[in-house]
Scaffold this active site. Sequence first.
Site, short mmCIF file in Angstrom:
data_model
loop_
_atom_site.label_atom_id
_atom_site.label_comp_id
_atom_site.label_asym_id
_atom_site.label_seq_id
_atom_site.Cartn_x
_atom_site.Cartn_y
_atom_site.Cartn_z
N TYR A 127 0.82 -1.21 0.00
CA TYR A 127 0.00 0.00 0.00
C TYR A 127 0.86 1.25 0.00
CZ TYR A 127 -4.16 -2.79 1.21
OH TYR A 127 -5.20 -3.68 1.21
N LEU A 327 -21.37 1.24 -4.75
CA LEU A 327 -22.60 1.05 -3.98
C LEU A 327 -23.05 2.30 -3.23
CD1 LEU A 327 -22.11 -2.60 -2.71
CD2 LEU A 327 -24.02 -1.76 -4.08
#
Length: 404
Positions: A127, A327
């Site tokens: 990351y 979403l």
Amino acid sequence: MALRAPPSTRSHERLGGGGGAAGTRGPHALHGSRGVHALVAGGRPMRAVVMQQPRRMAVCARAAEPAAPASTTGLEMNPLGKSGLLVTDVCMGTMTFGEQNTEKEAHDILSCAADFGVNFIDTAEIYPVAPRAETSGSCSAMVGSWLAGRRRQDFVVASKVAGRSSGLSWIPPLRGDPPTAPESSPRVDAKSIIAACEGELRRLRTDYLDLFQIHWPDRYVPLFGKFQYRPEEQAKLAGAISFQEQVDAMGTLIRDGKIRAWGLSNETAYGVMSFTAASFAMGVPPPVTIQNHYSLLQRTFEGDLAETCLSLGVGLLPWSPLAGGSLTGKYLQHDGAAPQGSRFDLFGSRYERFNSPRVRAAVAKYARIAKDAGITPEQLALGWCRSRWFIPSTIIGATSVEQL
């Protein structure tokens, strides 16, 4: 260690709101009650969907558990598989730190999460996302600089070793201090697992990780939107590192006190069974978690993996419960066009599977369901994960305190 069937009531500890700053109800504070999720906006509770009381896997907890947060705003504590660790049902994901977020922003987001009682933080050696040589490792370093000012025992910190890749050749050198190893494609052999853990310990400024996960398998597995297993692809990846070698490395890290528990990610039922069988045979604690994609748009876990993980006491930590942000419904307004600065705008090709016409059609239907229930699409999607009996904690992400 045998597991009992899921009890009819939650087998976790309930934490109520406390005094002080951490217990203060504020704008956008997520809190809940038994089977009910509500969002406080401007001090006014908004009614959310009422869900059937989810069930949790029973575990045998060991005595040495991290201290619970001083106060929470309705978060719940759940067992992390069979590790004996207790975690909040919200886990703070960090993959934007170092790419979309500066160190100060990262610290502000972590502090906000901690103020609301979150005790679980997830990072990885690769990351931030999208991984590149210039930024890899900076995410964990930012988490580490924030942790340095906190009581370490108050937090459950998870990280991951990179899986097999034909790219990411800069990762192996980053594990050393100074980075002396030559560039090479990452593998999940014993030496790499141990080196990756030590690199993360250094960046996170801690002498142990609560949970160390294999980010994706060394062997061929259909990943990141692919579902069909193709034997010809396995043939291209001959010489996969054995389950036994990977288990042995995790056992070494546990014995050395560098990790408390270990888990899997982007795995299959075959992988979970094989790692667990190897662990039992070798006398090593088995994996306790699996971090796979799960959301209202991706529910394949509910089949054989759910049965396997229940039987073995492995909890699911779903990544991308908002399906890359789709979403939330924010991409519906522009017919899939990405707002400037959004993840789809910055890394469009990486998230194409979350922004297809078929996905947008499903999201539109979910958005209507949420509206009819008087909640936001985010609440519906995250509430869905929170209500599943096989999920001890849902990994969320945010690029600002306001968003969090």
